[in-house]
Write a protein that holds these residues in place. Structure first.
Motif, PDB file in Angstrom:
ATOM      1  N   LEU A 172       0.832  -1.209   0.000  1.00 45.93           N
ATOM      2  CA  LEU A 172       0.000   0.000   0.000  1.00 45.93           C
ATOM      3  C   LEU A 172       0.865   1.257   0.000  1.00 45.93           C
ATOM      4  CD1 LEU A 172      -2.793  -1.070   2.514  1.00 45.93           C
ATOM      5  CD2 LEU A 172      -2.998  -0.815   0.027  1.00 45.93           C
ATOM      6  N   TYR A 173       1.939   1.246   0.786  1.00 50.37           N
ATOM      7  CA  TYR A 173       2.850   2.396   0.779  1.00 50.37           C
ATOM      8  C   TYR A 173       3.487   2.569  -0.599  1.00 50.37           C
ATOM      9  CZ  TYR A 173       7.130   5.070   1.394  1.00 50.37           C
ATOM     10  OH  TYR A 173       8.145   5.979   1.225  1.00 50.37           O
ATOM     11  N   GLY A 174       3.934   1.447  -1.172  1.00 49.95           N
ATOM     12  CA  GLY A 174       4.565   1.530  -2.488  1.00 49.95           C
ATOM     13  C   GLY A 174       3.614   2.055  -3.545  1.00 49.95           C
ATOM     14  N   LEU A 175       2.374   1.581  -3.542  1.00 46.24           N
ATOM     15  CA  LEU A 175       1.401   2.061  -4.517  1.00 46.24           C
ATOM     16  C   LEU A 175       1.107   3.544  -4.315  1.00 46.24           C
ATOM     17  CD1 LEU A 175      -1.154  -0.915  -4.588  1.00 46.24           C
ATOM     18  CD2 LEU A 175       0.484  -0.281  -6.379  1.00 46.24           C
ATOM     19  N   ALA A 176       0.990   3.969  -3.060  1.00 41.57           N
ATOM     20  CA  ALA A 176       0.678   5.376  -2.769  1.00 41.57           C
ATOM     21  C   ALA A 176       1.778   6.313  -3.224  1.00 41.57           C
ATOM     22  CB  ALA A 176       0.422   5.547  -1.277  1.00 41.57           C
ATOM     23  N   THR A 177       3.000   5.806  -3.355  1.00 43.28           N
ATOM     24  CA  THR A 177       4.125   6.645  -3.785  1.00 43.28           C
ATOM     25  C   THR A 177       4.546   6.346  -5.222  1.00 43.28           C
ATOM     26  OG1 THR A 177       5.628   5.032  -2.727  1.00 43.28           O
ATOM     27  CG2 THR A 177       5.004   6.978  -1.451  1.00 43.28           C
ATOM     28  N   SER A 178       3.752   5.552  -5.937  1.00 42.59           N
ATOM     29  CA  SER A 178       4.037   5.242  -7.341  1.00 42.59           C
ATOM     30  C   SER A 178       3.173   6.116  -8.251  1.00 42.59           C
ATOM     31  CB  SER A 178       3.754   3.763  -7.630  1.00 42.59           C
ATOM     32  OG  SER A 178       4.627   2.926  -6.908  1.00 42.59           O
ATOM     33  N   ASP A 179       3.567   6.189  -9.501  1.00 43.32           N
ATOM     34  CA  ASP A 179       2.831   6.970 -10.496  1.00 43.32           C
ATOM     35  C   ASP A 179       1.976   6.049 -11.354  1.00 43.32           C
ATOM     36  OD1 ASP A 179       4.078   9.366  -9.688  1.00 43.32           O
ATOM     37  OD2 ASP A 179       5.841   8.886 -10.924  1.00 43.32           O
ATOM     38  N   ILE A 180       0.940   6.593 -11.950  1.00 39.04           N
ATOM     39  CA  ILE A 180       0.161   5.876 -12.947  1.00 39.04           C
ATOM     40  C   ILE A 180       0.267   6.629 -14.257  1.00 39.04           C
ATOM     41  CG2 ILE A 180      -1.435   4.897 -11.259  1.00 39.04           C
ATOM     42  CD1 ILE A 180      -3.490   6.960 -12.112  1.00 39.04           C
ATOM     43  N   GLY A 181       0.095   5.900 -15.359  1.00 35.66           N
ATOM     44  CA  GLY A 181       0.194   6.521 -16.675  1.00 35.66           C
ATOM     45  C   GLY A 181      -0.098   5.523 -17.769  1.00 35.66           C
ATOM     46  N   PRO A 182      -0.019   5.970 -19.024  1.00 35.72           N
ATOM     47  CA  PRO A 182      -0.305   5.084 -20.162  1.00 35.72           C
ATOM     48  C   PRO A 182       0.678   3.916 -20.220  1.00 35.72           C
ATOM     49  CG  PRO A 182      -0.277   7.387 -20.836  1.00 35.72           C
ATOM     50  CD  PRO A 182       0.283   7.344 -19.450  1.00 35.72           C
ATOM     51  N   ILE A 183       0.163   2.762 -20.589  1.00 36.00           N
ATOM     52  CA  ILE A 183       1.008   1.581 -20.739  1.00 36.00           C
ATOM     53  C   ILE A 183       1.691   1.647 -22.103  1.00 36.00           C
ATOM     54  CG2 ILE A 183       1.073  -0.933 -20.795  1.00 36.00           C
ATOM     55  CD1 ILE A 183      -1.555  -0.914 -19.223  1.00 36.00           C
ATOM     56  N   PRO A 184       3.024   1.622 -22.152  1.00 38.43           N
ATOM     57  CA  PRO A 184       3.710   1.649 -23.442  1.00 38.43           C
ATOM     58  C   PRO A 184       3.345   0.422 -24.282  1.00 38.43           C
ATOM     59  CG  PRO A 184       5.241   2.086 -21.646  1.00 38.43           C
ATOM     60  CD  PRO A 184       3.960   1.599 -21.029  1.00 38.43           C
TER      61      PRO A 184
END
Length: 374
Positions: free
Chosen positions: A211-223
């Motif tokens: 949960l911590y890792g996801l909260a500090t990760s980015d989301i974006g378009p899948i190459p």
């Protein structure tokens, strides 16, 4: 035709001695000598008190005569078998455990640094860059193995310290870890506690790290033409909790940082360990809960992994992981760890926790570890 070899006189002396030792705990209906050349003694009868209350005393008395008791149901009676062996643990060399642990730290640092930089040579010179992944993975694995370790110590089962397996040329930096039990478990309750303590302890750390890792990760378009990690139900719910949407979806997915990757690896490894077959943690839980009926899980697991493999092949995202596991389970998945006293069933609290542990398997199992973006 081989001639019958009678047992030596001292064996019959042992029978009389053991019958006297168990007179206040066990009513003997009849006695047989199994495999005379090996000296297995079998007493058929019934316990005067619940086996769970009697077995520790019974084991101490048998060991004083050079035997270890084993209890199984035999039709309408109970079979008390005297095995002519006493399990004596050997001293383990903790230096080996320490060296392997340090090597696993280095290998997970390397994998984390490669994940961070994408450059093998640079990562090798800057291992410290892989600290978030290494710390997360080893915290989860260490909790898992010491969950087993302390549960074994609680039940007075001799056990070694964990052996960690470094593997720098791999996706995870390690092939996991294991402890080695140096003696059998007394009953199904001990079997369950030792089997379930590992994955549940690891999960306590894996979920917050994820949960911590996801909260500090980015989301974006899948190459295009890329691959991404597969979903388990729990991982899907974690992304829904953090981002408020189902991912991947609409060409969007999370780009996991090292902490999120460590949490995902923790869930993946937990799912593997909870397969309800053989000597795996899930196999221990299944046998503790269902006894000999646990063998019914063998073919459903084999066929299920085969179906996933075929599906992934037809989808063009074939991963050989499950073929390897089908091979391993084919050789090792039929044999369960059986406790010495195999009559006492789980108490209601452990039974509920056992069903919960098996439910966790369905939450964390990743059918397709890696998928393609197309």
């Amino acid at each position: 035709m081989a001639e019958f070899q009678p047992a030596p006189p001292e064996t019959y002396a042992h029978i009389d001695a053991l019958r006297r030792e168990i007179a206040d705990l066990f009513i003997v209906f009849d006695t047989t000598l199994d495999y005379p050349e090996k000296g297995y003694l079998r007493f058929r009868g019934r316990f005067l008190r619940p086996p769970a209350e009697s077995f520790d005393t019974l084991r101490r008395r048998f060991e004083a005569h050079g035997y270890t008791p084993s209890v199984t149901e035999e039709g309408e009676t109970v079979s008390l078998i005297a095995l002519p062996v006493v399990f004596t643990p050997t001293n383990s060399r903790w230096v080996i455990n320490l060296v392997l642990y340090i090597a696993t730290i280095l290998s997970t640092l390397f994998v984390g640094a490669v994940y961070e930089t994408g450059d093998l040579a640079f990562a090798l010179r800057h291992l410290w860059l892989g600290f978030p992944f290494s710390f997360g993975v080893l915290l989860i694995l260490t909790a898992h193995e010491f969950g087993h370790y302390f549960a074994a110590r609680h039940h007075r089962v001799p056990v070694t310290l964990p052996y960690f397996i470094p593997m720098p040329i791999s996706l995870f930096g390690t092939f996991g870890a294991f402890i080695r039990l140096q003696g059998p478990m007394n009953n199904r309750r001990a079997l369950f506690d030792i089997g379930a303590a590992g994955p549940l302890a690891g999960l306590v750390f894996a979920v917050p790290i994820l949960l911590y890792g996801l909260a500090t990760s980015d989301i974006g378009p899948i190459p295009p033409n890329s691959s991404f990690e597969g979903n388990s139900l729990l991982y899907l719910l974690a992304k829904l909790t953090v981002f408020g949407r189902i991912l991947p979806g609409g060409g969007i997915d999370v780009f996991m940082n090292q902490a999120a990757l460590a949490g995902w690896v923790g869930l993946f490894v937990t799912g593997l360990n909870l397969l309800p077959v053989g000597q795996l943690d899930g196999g221990h839980v299944a046998y503790a809960l269902f006894g000999k009926r646990a063998r019914w899980f063998y073919w459903p697991v084999i066929l299920g992994l085969g179906a996933i493999t075929l599906y992934s092949y037809l989808r063009g995202i074939f991963v050989p992981t499950w073929l390897l596991w089908m091979f391993l389970i084919g050789f090792l998945g039929r044999v369960h760890a059986r406790p010495l006293e195999d009559v006492t069933e789980l108490d209601p609290r452990r039974r509920a926790l056992a069903f919960f542990t098996l439910a966790v398997f369905f939450l964390v199992f990743v059918p397709l570890p890696f998928a393609g973006a197309g």
